[in-house]
Design an enzyme around this catalytic site. Structure first.
Site, mmCIF file in Angstrom:
data_model
loop_
_atom_site.group_PDB
_atom_site.id
_atom_site.type_symbol
_atom_site.label_atom_id
_atom_site.label_comp_id
_atom_site.label_asym_id
_atom_site.label_seq_id
_atom_site.Cartn_x
_atom_site.Cartn_y
_atom_site.Cartn_z
ATOM 1 N N LYS A 15 0.828 -1.211 0.000
ATOM 2 C CA LYS A 15 0.000 0.000 0.000
ATOM 3 C C LYS A 15 0.860 1.258 0.000
ATOM 4 C CE LYS A 15 -1.967 -1.110 3.818
ATOM 5 N NZ LYS A 15 -1.131 -2.337 3.973
ATOM 6 N N ASP A 85 -1.476 8.248 3.604
ATOM 7 C CA ASP A 85 -1.076 6.874 3.917
ATOM 8 C C ASP A 85 -1.567 6.529 5.317
ATOM 9 O OD1 ASP A 85 0.213 4.444 3.226
ATOM 10 O OD2 ASP A 85 1.972 4.989 4.420
ATOM 11 N N GLU A 86 -1.767 5.250 5.586
ATOM 12 C CA GLU A 86 -2.249 4.769 6.891
ATOM 13 C C GLU A 86 -3.541 5.480 7.311
ATOM 14 O OE1 GLU A 86 -1.012 2.142 7.987
ATOM 15 O OE2 GLU A 86 1.047 2.065 7.278
ATOM 16 N N GLN A 88 -6.402 4.518 7.877
ATOM 17 C CA GLN A 88 -7.273 3.871 8.859
ATOM 18 C C GLN A 88 -7.187 4.549 10.217
ATOM 19 O OE1 GLN A 88 -4.538 2.329 7.596
ATOM 20 N NE2 GLN A 88 -3.292 1.608 9.305
ATOM 21 N N CYS A 143 -1.730 -15.163 1.373
ATOM 22 C CA CYS A 143 -1.395 -15.933 2.565
ATOM 23 C C CYS A 143 -0.316 -16.959 2.183
ATOM 24 C CB CYS A 143 -2.672 -16.634 3.054
ATOM 25 S SG CYS A 143 -2.470 -17.719 4.478
ATOM 26 N N CYS A 145 -0.587 -19.994 2.298
ATOM 27 C CA CYS A 145 -1.243 -21.118 1.615
ATOM 28 C C CYS A 145 -1.546 -20.818 0.155
ATOM 29 C CB CYS A 145 -2.532 -21.505 2.344
ATOM 30 S SG CYS A 145 -3.888 -20.338 2.083
#
Length: 197
Positions: A15, A85-86, A88, A143, A145
């Site tokens: 990001k 940025d950031e 949140q 992830c 996986c």
């Protein structure tokens, strides 16, 4: 027409790198960018935005009491675009101020940040962006996986997943790992079994 953009992704989805590359692209075309971040994010220095791949830029720090629209009008009204940025960690009121800058000043605003915390709960700034942004897009990562990662799993010193604590804890690769929801739940389940045996 100016828009409010929210570009979100899990930890490690680049990001910040995308935010800084976007800044470069605007400046390469002769446009002025006002780069901002919340004071909460002090991991790489108070007034520095740094990506994991080594890109970094100085920025304006926004604390919880800062009026973004007031600062824009008094100090940065010559900006052609705002990149946050950031995002949140911004308050819902500050997101509303960014919305007003888009609507009333005709300045595009691009917000980059996390969607949810380590317990999969929305952050205040992210919630408000989901409610008022014109464009919402996910920056994807995977992830271990191979599935799409959506959870920002918090790790303790033994690399075990943490399931309680304050919503905000600043950290990087040593503190967080992006996981798919299934692997996150499975790892927590295994940890509980280990604790009970």
């Amino acid at each position: 027409m100016a828009k409010l953009y929210f570009k979100y992704g899990a930890m490690g989805s680049s990001k910040t790198a995308q935010a800084l590359i976007t800044k470069f692209n605007y400046e390469e075309r002769g446009m002025r960018v006002w780069l901002i971040k919340p004071a909460t994010d002090d991991r790489d220095g108070k007034d520095v935005i740094r990506s994991r791949i080594g890109l970094f830029e100085k920025c304006t720090v926004i604390d919880k009491a800062t009026s973004i629209i007031g600062m824009f009008d008094s100090e940065h009204s010559d900006a052609d675009v705002i990149i946050a940025d950031e995002c949140q960690f911004l308050t819902s009121h500050q997101i509303d101020e960014l919305r007003r800058i888009v609507d009333d000043r005709g300045i595009p605003v691009l917000c980059f940040g996390l969607r949810t915390d380590f317990l999969t709960h929305l952050f205040e700034g992210s919630l408000r962006l989901f409610e008022v942004a014109d464009s919402i897009s996910e920056i994807k990562t995977i992830c271990d996986c191979g599935s799409k990662a959506t959870v920002n799993a918090r790790l303790d010193g033994d690399m075990r997943i943490v399931t309680e604590g304050s919503q905000v804890m600043i950290g990087g690769n040593e503190s967080y790992v992006a996981m798919c929801h299934k692997c996150w739940r499975e790892r927590i389940r295994k940890q509980k079994l280990e604790n009970n045996s």
